[in-house]
Design a protein around this motif. Structure first.
Motif, PDB file in Angstrom:
ATOM      1  N   GLN A  24     110.066 -19.216  95.263  1.00 45.84           N
ATOM      2  CA  GLN A  24     110.446 -19.460  93.219  1.00 45.84           C
ATOM      3  C   GLN A  24     108.274 -19.859  93.135  1.00 45.84           C
ATOM      4  O   GLN A  24     107.870 -20.087  92.522  1.00 45.84           O
ATOM      5  N   ILE A  25     107.800 -19.738  94.865  1.00 43.90           N
ATOM      6  CA  ILE A  25     105.950 -19.692  94.141  1.00 43.90           C
ATOM      7  C   ILE A  25     105.107 -18.481  94.956  1.00 43.90           C
ATOM      8  O   ILE A  25     105.647 -17.605  96.345  1.00 43.90           O
ATOM      9  N   SER A  84      98.904 -24.858  93.147  1.00 42.76           N
ATOM     10  CA  SER A  84      97.606 -24.551  92.282  1.00 42.76           C
ATOM     11  C   SER A  84      97.276 -26.094  92.031  1.00 42.76           C
ATOM     12  O   SER A  84      95.368 -26.573  91.714  1.00 42.76           O
ATOM     13  N   ASP A  85      98.054 -26.646  91.352  1.00 45.64           N
ATOM     14  CA  ASP A  85      97.664 -28.077  90.401  1.00 45.64           C
ATOM     15  C   ASP A  85      97.519 -29.744  91.590  1.00 45.64           C
ATOM     16  O   ASP A  85      97.412 -30.286  91.044  1.00 45.64           O
ATOM     17  N   GLY A  86      97.829 -29.157  92.924  1.00 47.65           N
ATOM     18  CA  GLY A  86      97.539 -30.186  94.056  1.00 47.65           C
ATOM     19  C   GLY A  86      98.939 -30.726  93.874  1.00 47.65           C
ATOM     20  O   GLY A  86      98.482 -32.154  94.700  1.00 47.65           O
ATOM     21  N   THR A  87     100.329 -30.573  93.712  1.00 47.81           N
ATOM     22  CA  THR A  87     101.414 -31.028  94.440  1.00 47.81           C
ATOM     23  C   THR A  87     102.506 -30.264  94.831  1.00 47.81           C
ATOM     24  O   THR A  87     101.781 -29.018  95.766  1.00 47.81           O
ATOM     25  N   ARG A  88     103.152 -30.676  95.696  1.00 45.90           N
ATOM     26  CA  ARG A  88     104.100 -30.029  97.251  1.00 45.90           C
ATOM     27  C   ARG A  88     105.154 -29.929  95.457  1.00 45.90           C
ATOM     28  O   ARG A  88     105.732 -30.485  95.379  1.00 45.90           O
ATOM     29  N   LEU A  89     106.007 -28.520  95.977  1.00 48.11           N
ATOM     30  CA  LEU A  89     107.383 -28.080  95.501  1.00 48.11           C
ATOM     31  C   LEU A  89     107.784 -28.419  96.297  1.00 48.11           C
ATOM     32  O   LEU A  89     108.631 -28.619  97.349  1.00 48.11           O
ATOM     33  N   ASN A  99     110.018 -20.416  87.183  1.00 47.57           N
ATOM     34  CA  ASN A  99     111.018 -21.457  87.327  1.00 47.57           C
ATOM     35  C   ASN A  99     111.875 -20.829  86.895  1.00 47.57           C
ATOM     36  O   ASN A  99     112.246 -20.085  85.518  1.00 47.57           O
ATOM     37  N   PRO A 100     112.913 -20.451  87.732  1.00 47.95           N
ATOM     38  CA  PRO A 100     114.351 -19.234  87.445  1.00 47.95           C
ATOM     39  C   PRO A 100     114.929 -19.667  85.793  1.00 47.95           C
ATOM     40  O   PRO A 100     115.553 -18.457  85.444  1.00 47.95           O
ATOM     41  N   ASN A 101     115.302 -21.448  85.568  1.00 47.74           N
ATOM     42  CA  ASN A 101     116.304 -21.656  84.493  1.00 47.74           C
ATOM     43  C   ASN A 101     117.178 -21.444  84.162  1.00 47.74           C
ATOM     44  O   ASN A 101     117.356 -20.634  82.926  1.00 47.74           O
ATOM     45  N   PHE A 115     114.564 -28.480  91.603  1.00 48.29           N
ATOM     46  CA  PHE A 115     113.042 -28.048  91.892  1.00 48.29           C
ATOM     47  C   PHE A 115     112.245 -29.749  91.262  1.00 48.29           C
ATOM     48  O   PHE A 115     112.235 -29.923  90.218  1.00 48.29           O
ATOM     49  N   TYR A 116     111.368 -29.950  91.894  1.00 50.55           N
ATOM     50  CA  TYR A 116     110.784 -30.793  91.895  1.00 50.55           C
ATOM     51  C   TYR A 116     108.956 -31.059  92.283  1.00 50.55           C
ATOM     52  O   TYR A 116     108.564 -30.577  93.506  1.00 50.55           O
ATOM     53  N   ARG A 117     107.785 -31.040  91.387  1.00 49.45           N
ATOM     54  CA  ARG A 117     106.614 -31.440  91.887  1.00 49.45           C
ATOM     55  C   ARG A 117     106.051 -32.697  92.314  1.00 49.45           C
ATOM     56  O   ARG A 117     106.135 -33.661  91.276  1.00 49.45           O
ATOM     57  N   TRP A 118     105.844 -32.049  93.352  1.00 44.74           N
ATOM     58  CA  TRP A 118     105.536 -33.908  94.530  1.00 44.74           C
ATOM     59  C   TRP A 118     104.274 -34.134  94.281  1.00 44.74           C
ATOM     60  O   TRP A 118     103.698 -33.108  94.883  1.00 44.74           O
ATOM     61  N   PRO A 119     103.969 -35.060  93.266  1.00 44.44           N
ATOM     62  CA  PRO A 119     103.031 -35.638  93.556  1.00 44.44           C
ATOM     63  C   PRO A 119     102.011 -36.244  94.482  1.00 44.44           C
ATOM     64  O   PRO A 119     102.214 -36.493  95.418  1.00 44.44           O
ATOM     65  N   ILE A 120     100.594 -35.517  95.304  1.00 41.63           N
ATOM     66  CA  ILE A 120     100.203 -35.646  96.112  1.00 41.63           C
ATOM     67  C   ILE A 120      98.626 -36.458  95.772  1.00 41.63           C
ATOM     68  O   ILE A 120      97.790 -36.174  95.218  1.00 41.63           O
ATOM     69  N   LEU A 121      98.725 -37.489  96.765  1.00 34.95           N
ATOM     70  CA  LEU A 121      97.111 -38.603  96.180  1.00 34.95           C
ATOM     71  C   LEU A 121      96.758 -38.660  97.207  1.00 34.95           C
ATOM     72  O   LEU A 121      95.100 -38.420  96.988  1.00 34.95           O
TER      73      LEU A 121
END
Length: 177
Positions: free
Chosen positions: A115-116, A159-164, A123-125, A141-147
């Motif tokens: 999916q990446i 590309s938005d700095g998160t981890r799927l 998202n296949p949705n 699926f969850y976009r985990w924030p990387i801090l």
């Protein structure tokens, strides 16, 4: 030798012999690296913990489809997502969870794909829980924030700095009425 040069050279010798502040200086050099490594370890461990929680939630939620409860209650995708959100710990924002449920006639025809693509999430949705005896794949699926780890050790895959984070359950539906 003039007295002011002599006193300055004595001051330098005393300073060179005095080791009282060397620990502070050495710690100032080592501390940023130590704390960066420590926070990277903590963030990676937290991400793996969240991934395991998502796997558990996926398995628990998929059981509703496998036993026919979701089909008998005629749950749609939003209602099934509400069931998922009821099982999610305080670790996740329910609005960011994506649900994909796909049914197949046989295991050989299952195709989940990646999916990446180019650091973008597609998202296949889908929401097709199938009938009795169908093969079903439930994915969350969850976009985990990387801090912390954005400062060098980057574990993001979007590309938005998160981890799927992806959790999958594949099974054959039970023969339900």
């Amino acid at each position: 030798m003039p007295s002011h040069i002599r006193s300055f050279s004595q001051l330098l010798r005393r300073f060179r012999r005095n080791r009282g502040g060397s620990v502070v200086v050495e710690f100032a050099f080592v501390a940023p690296i130590f704390f960066a490594l420590l926070f990277a370890i903590i963030e990676t461990a937290l991400m793996f913990f969240a991934s395991q929680v998502l796997e558990t939630v996926t398995q628990d939620s998929a059981r509703m489809i496998m036993t026919g409860q979701a089909q008998n209650q005629q749950l749609n995708q939003e209602q099934f997502k509400a069931v998922v959100c009821g099982k999610v710990a305080a670790l996740f924002d329910c609005n960011k969870i994506e649900v994909d449920v796909q049914s197949y006639t046989q295991f050989g025809s299952v195709d989940v794909g990646n999916q990446i693509t180019k650091k973008a999430f597609t998202n296949p949705n889908n929401y097709k829980p199938g009938g009795a005896g169908d093969i079903v794949v439930v994915r969350l699926f969850y976009r985990w924030p990387i801090l912390v780890t954005k400062f060098g050790y980057d574990i993001s895959n979007l590309s938005d700095g998160t981890r799927l984070l992806t959790a999958t359950a594949a099974f054959q539906n039970e023969p339900f009425n």
